[in-house]
Scaffold this motif. Structure first.
Motif: not given
Ligand code: PLP
Length: 376
Positions: A90, A92, A95, A116, A119, A150, A154, A185, A212-213, A221, A299
């Protein structure tokens, strides 16, 4: 009972899951709820990616792999510099690892607000101080070490302008800052693909992205980071110390996604664009709601202050309980989100239409607003 370590008390969470629990409770009592709170595509993973994953499992790719990722995936991600790529389960974790590797206790990190929420949570967990990022005049101090961008964002769906990217890049150079550019995104975009800040300052930017997206692979993951070279080894050690590696059959599925762009992705984005246009038009027609048309992600972030309710948390609660539509308060994404709601349009056009008419009906039942006062 033994003590729990203080550091976990610093962790925040994602409120979408709390709202989902509240919505489920209503559904158990027989209410029909339309779910616009969850941030994941409502499409299946494209077929050839699934096939590649299944084939990899059948071919026995079920063992540990290299901590930084399979060479063929790293190559497909960044053919020019595969050695700068680290793969993880993932976006996440990347980050998180990026913050762990760059922020010392007491350091400040500029984070998007609204943004998000993870962070700020991760920055606090690492002993740092999150400071809301104002793109017009970023609050730099001698302790500032990191900026997180970002784009598309989001929760707003907005793209950071070229001018703001240039401003941030110059600021990072002048003040010797690291930048984390979360581009998850990046491919879900309704216009020209935005430029990455990494093109301006590659030696201080960590690009975080994932599958993911854009490839509808949230449950698989799979994410990656492209790091400045000095960070590759420490971040790879963080992978070794935490997850060892990323599932190798999942990485093979990811490589298949990058080697042949699935036609389903373009169809998904075209569908998202139709939904965006429909929900923006529908919400803009509700008295008290104004909604911009965002350039990316899935969104919308309408302003609801003119409804005259006390807070956006109030608006979200009432829309859930009285209209049966689950949304998130803008304040789930920081203080600057007050006055807004986030709605995810990862739902069918029919459900979005229904959600908008439920919200419109609910808003029309609100008592006339006494000037300058909140409604009860
Ligand atoms: N970064 C942002 C801005 C997100 O909105 C999300 C998921 O909602 C993620 C990262 C997490 O993505 P991943 O599923 O790859 O961990």
């Amino acid at each position: 009972m033994p003590r729990i370590a203080d550091r976990v008390l610093q962790l925040g969470t994602e409120t979408a899951l709390d709202v989902l629990v509240k919505a489920r409770a209503l559904e158990q009592r027989g209410r029909r709820v339309i779910h616009l709170e969850v941030g994941e595509p409502d499409f299946p993973t494209p077929q050839h990616i699934v096939e590649a994953g299944v084939r990899a499992l059948r071919d026995g790719h079920t063992r540990y792999g290299a901590p930084a990722g399979l060479p063929e995936l790293r190559e497909a991600i960044h053919p020019g510099a595969p050695d700068r790529v680290v793969v993880a389960p993932g976006a996440k974790p990347l980050i998180f690892f990026g913050i762990l590797a760059t922020l010392a206790p007491g350091d400040e990190a500029l984070v998007p607000d609204p943004g998000f929420p993870i962070y700020a949570s991760m920055v606090r967990f690492c002993g740092g101080v999150p400071v809301p990022l104002d793109l017009e005049s970023p609050a730099i101090t001698p302790r500032t070490r990191l900026v997180i961008v970002n784009s598309p964002c989001n929760p707003t769906g907005e793209v950071v302008s070229e001018e703001h990217l240039r401003g941030l890049a110059a600021l990072a150079e002048k003040n010797d800052l690291w930048v984390i550019s979360d581009e998850i995104y990046r491919r879900i975009i309704y216009g020209p693909e935005p430029r990455s800040i990494a093109a301006l300052i590659p030696d201080r930017t960590i690009v975080v992205d994932g599958f993911s997206k854009c490839y509808a692979m949230t449950g698989w993951r799979l994410g990656y980071g492209v790091f400045p070279r000095p960070l590759v080894e420490p971040v790879t050690k963080l992978v070794t110390n935490s997850v060892s590696c990323t599932a190798t059959f999942v990485q093979r599925a990811g490589a298949a996604a990058l080697l042949m762009r699935p036609p389903e992705v373009d169809r998904m984005i075209a569908e998202f664009r139709k939904r965006r246009d429909a929900i923006v038009k529908g919400l803009s027609a509700v008295p008290g709601v104004s909604c911009r048309s965002p350039h990316g992600a899935f969104y919308v972030f309408p302003n609801v202050t003119a409804l005259g309710l006390r807070s956006s948390a109030d608006v979200a609660d009432r829309i859930l309980n009285e209209a049966g539509v689950a949304t998130l308060a803008g304040t789930c994404f920081g203080n600057e989100g007050e006055g807004y709601l986030r709605l995810s349009y990862a739902n069918s056009l029919a459900n979005l239409d229904k959600a908008v008419s439920r919200i419109a009906d609910w808003a029309s039942r609100l008592a006339p607003l006494p000037t300058g006062r909140y409604r009860a």
